[in-house]
Design an enzyme around this catalytic site. Structure first.
Site, PDB file in Angstrom:
ATOM      1  N   LYS A 102       0.850  -1.199   0.000  1.00 36.59           N
ATOM      2  CA  LYS A 102       0.000   0.000   0.000  1.00 36.59           C
ATOM      3  C   LYS A 102       0.876   1.235   0.000  1.00 36.59           C
ATOM      4  O   LYS A 102       1.853   1.307   0.749  1.00 36.59           O
ATOM      5  CB  LYS A 102      -0.875   0.001   1.272  1.00 36.59           C
ATOM      6  CG  LYS A 102      -1.879   1.131   1.326  1.00 36.59           C
ATOM      7  CD  LYS A 102      -3.112   0.821   0.512  1.00 36.59           C
ATOM      8  CE  LYS A 102      -4.015   2.034   0.327  1.00 36.59           C
ATOM      9  NZ  LYS A 102      -3.586   2.921  -0.783  1.00 36.59           N
ATOM     10  N   LYS A 104       4.629   2.299   8.372  1.00 40.76           N
ATOM     11  CA  LYS A 104       3.460   3.144   8.640  1.00 40.76           C
ATOM     12  C   LYS A 104       2.197   2.305   8.826  1.00 40.76           C
ATOM     13  O   LYS A 104       1.462   2.472   9.783  1.00 40.76           O
ATOM     14  CB  LYS A 104       3.288   4.113   7.456  1.00 40.76           C
ATOM     15  CG  LYS A 104       2.377   5.275   7.728  1.00 40.76           C
ATOM     16  CD  LYS A 104       2.218   6.171   6.499  1.00 40.76           C
ATOM     17  CE  LYS A 104       3.505   6.822   6.039  1.00 40.76           C
ATOM     18  NZ  LYS A 104       3.277   7.900   5.051  1.00 40.76           N
ATOM     19  N   LYS A 144       5.360   1.954  -2.890  1.00 42.96           N
ATOM     20  CA  LYS A 144       5.334   3.353  -3.336  1.00 42.96           C
ATOM     21  C   LYS A 144       5.574   3.392  -4.825  1.00 42.96           C
ATOM     22  O   LYS A 144       6.236   2.514  -5.387  1.00 42.96           O
ATOM     23  CB  LYS A 144       6.435   4.156  -2.634  1.00 42.96           C
ATOM     24  CG  LYS A 144       6.152   5.637  -2.576  1.00 42.96           C
ATOM     25  CD  LYS A 144       5.195   5.945  -1.435  1.00 42.96           C
ATOM     26  CE  LYS A 144       4.904   7.392  -1.289  1.00 42.96           C
ATOM     27  NZ  LYS A 144       4.298   7.676   0.017  1.00 42.96           N
ATOM     28  N   THR A 186      -4.740  13.032   6.174  1.00 37.97           N
ATOM     29  CA  THR A 186      -3.332  13.082   6.572  1.00 37.97           C
ATOM     30  C   THR A 186      -3.092  14.275   7.512  1.00 37.97           C
ATOM     31  O   THR A 186      -2.499  14.128   8.585  1.00 37.97           O
ATOM     32  CB  THR A 186      -2.399  13.150   5.348  1.00 37.97           C
ATOM     33  OG1 THR A 186      -2.787  12.130   4.432  1.00 37.97           O
ATOM     34  CG2 THR A 186      -0.950  12.949   5.737  1.00 37.97           C
ATOM     35  N   ASN A 212      -1.728  19.679   0.612  1.00 36.48           N
ATOM     36  CA  ASN A 212      -2.835  18.985   1.261  1.00 36.48           C
ATOM     37  C   ASN A 212      -2.586  18.715   2.749  1.00 36.48           C
ATOM     38  O   ASN A 212      -3.473  18.912   3.585  1.00 36.48           O
ATOM     39  CB  ASN A 212      -3.067  17.675   0.500  1.00 36.48           C
ATOM     40  CG  ASN A 212      -4.153  16.843   1.104  1.00 36.48           C
ATOM     41  OD1 ASN A 212      -3.878  15.918   1.850  1.00 36.48           O
ATOM     42  ND2 ASN A 212      -5.395  17.186   0.828  1.00 36.48           N
ATOM     43  N   SER A 251      -7.264   5.536   3.746  1.00 34.42           N
ATOM     44  CA  SER A 251      -7.284   4.724   2.526  1.00 34.42           C
ATOM     45  C   SER A 251      -7.773   3.312   2.839  1.00 34.42           C
ATOM     46  O   SER A 251      -8.517   2.707   2.064  1.00 34.42           O
ATOM     47  CB  SER A 251      -5.873   4.618   1.939  1.00 34.42           C
ATOM     48  OG  SER A 251      -5.576   5.750   1.166  1.00 34.42           O
TER      49      SER A 251
HETATM   50  N1  GLU Z   1       0.738   8.908   0.144  1.00 32.96           N
HETATM   51  C1  GLU Z   1       0.252   8.796   1.490  1.00 32.96           C
HETATM   52  C2  GLU Z   1       1.360   8.371   2.439  1.00 32.96           C
HETATM   53  O1  GLU Z   1       2.529   8.589   2.201  1.00 32.96           O
HETATM   54  C3  GLU Z   1      -0.967   7.893   1.558  1.00 32.96           C
HETATM   55  C4  GLU Z   1      -0.752   6.514   1.078  1.00 32.96           C
HETATM   56  C5  GLU Z   1      -2.031   5.707   0.926  1.00 32.96           C
HETATM   57  O2  GLU Z   1      -3.096   6.216   1.179  1.00 32.96           O
HETATM   58  O3  GLU Z   1      -1.902   4.554   0.523  1.00 32.96           O
HETATM   59  O4  GLU Z   1       1.112   7.883   3.489  1.00 32.96           O
END
Ligand code: GLU
Length: 428
Positions: A71, A95, A107, A191, A222, A362
């Protein structure tokens, strides 16, 4: 971004190595977790609006999926590198683990600058990106989401292309979609709000009244915009924000010592979080150099955009008044700067804890898509608050119990969970 002196992947590996040592992980587990499981590098050829062709470079890195499907977001950035994406993928694994959701880490990225691309060209990049990776992503494999300079619109183009390839609806293949097309209420705020939920709890623990605090933010995208919104709702005062100025190719800091007016500032900000300087001057903002956000007389610093912002040089400029740092960005503090902050007793809410609200929401989005039943915004945000607050206390308790730095405590919890999942699966 990776530069000659700063490589985020080396930094992520060094952080992991130190924790692996503390946890006494065996060599196979270390070998498994210090590098991504898989990575994909590919070309995305696009026909530009003027009829010419250009080839963009895309990436997807899948770090670990022992706890669930990979994810993580997709960044569009001109300085994107494979090592940046590797680091960010690894941080995603920690995370999702620290907030204890059943997902792994991944990523993606494309080396491109959306400032110089029309929406049609961006759409072509999104569709090209998903065509190259369609067989290796999916609701049960790897689930992308937005990140720096990508939005719900980009996610929807990717979803649409994926569904065309597969010939069926797969709303759970991608998150951060617009509301009404499989997106979750509260995802846009998640976030930034998540950062402030953890900050609120940290201040409580430190016996500091949030209403008497001032904060300075790096970045005005954001993350920072919604973090400031909630921070103001709780009575805090944001006095400075920095942001990129694309026409001058450098960043600036905007200061109003008596507190920024968020709606007024947002009204003169473009979709990339870049504030119009002339209009800001008219509104009475003092405009200072890029790093000035870090040397404000505030209680709280929130680095909320890119990596490598608090480093060996800039850390010296942090004022003694700063008691808490809440990392809204991924990897904003280098290990050298971290050591200084640790010695100074600054209370650190580390990135993969502080900014986990986005991926947590998410996850809620996926759950809602699976049920085909969508929750109210209040329901989403109260569930998010609960998850973030629980994760914060798990980390702060560990920090106190073992007398370790907050970042180390967060790492100890999340790496141990991932290592355990790998072991139980019989991988190592
Ligand atoms: N891009 C965001 C992060 O770095 C969200 C990632 C997601 O929702 O999968 O945590």
């Amino acid at each position: 971004m990776a530069t000659e002196s700063f490589n985020p992947f080396r930094m992520a590996q060094a952080q992991f190595d130190a924790i692996a040592e503390q946890l006494g992980l065996d060599q196979a587990t270390r070998d498994l977790l210090r590098n991504p499981d898989k990575e994909y590098h590919f070309n995305i050829p696009i026909r530009m609006d003027d009829g010419s062709y250009q080839v963009f470079r895309g990436f997807r890195v899948q770090h670990n999926d022992a706890r669930g499907p990979n994810k993580g977001g997709i960044r569009f950035h001109p300085q994107e590198t494979a090592d940046t994406v590797r680091a960010l993928a690894m941080w995603m694994t920690w995370k999702t683990s620290v907030v204890d959701i059943p997902l792994g880490g991944g990523k993606g990225g494309v080396i491109c600058d959306p400032h110089n691309l029309s929406m049609r060209e961006q759409e072509a990049i999104c569709r090209g990106w998903i065509r190259q990776i369609a067989k290796s992503v999916g609701p049960l494999q790897d689930v992308p989401a937005p990140d720096v300079m990508t939005s719900g619109q980009h996610m929807l183009w990717m979803l649409d292309e994926y569904e065309k390839i597969m010939g069926a609806k797969y709303p759970g293949v991608i998150t951060g979609k617009p509301v009404g097309t499989g997106g979750s209420l509260g995802r846009t705020e998640a976030t930034g709000y998540g950062v402030v939920y953890t900050l609120r709890e940290a201040l409580k623990e430190l016996d500091i009244d949030i209403e008497n605090t001032k904060a300075s933010f790096q970045g005005f995208g954001n993350v920072s915009q919604y973090a400031i919104e909630l921070y103001h709702k709780y009575g805090g005062t944001a006095i400075a924000v920095s942001c990129w100025d694309n026409s001058q190719q450098k960043a600036f800091t905007f200061v109003n010592k008596s507190g920024i007016d968020l709606p007024a500032l947002k009204a003169i900000t473009n979709k990339y979080g870049e504030i119009d300087q002339d209009k800001a001057k008219e509104l009475g903002y003092e405009i200072l150099e890029a790093d000035a956000w870090i040397e404000q007389d505030v209680d709280i610093l929130v680095p909320g955009a890119l990596e490598n912002q608090i480093n060996e040089d800039t850390v010296k400029r942090i004022k003694p008044s700063v008691k808490v740092i809440a990392e809204g960005a991924n990897g904003p503090t280098t290990p050298e700067a971290d050591a200084v902050l640790h010695d100074r007793g600054v209370w650190m809410i580390p990135d993969f804890l502080a900014n986990a609200g986005g991926v947590t929401c998410s996850y809620f989005e996926q759950v809602q898509c699976n049920q085909n039943y969508f929750w109210s915004k209040d329901e989403v945000l109260s569930k998010l608050d609960r998850k973030m607050t629980d994760a914060y206390y798990a980390v702060s308790e560990m920090a106190r119990k073992r007398n370790v730095y907050m970042r180390d405590a967060a790492y100890l919890i999340s790496v141990a969970r991932v290592a355990e999942a790998c072991k139980l699966r019989g991988w190592v």
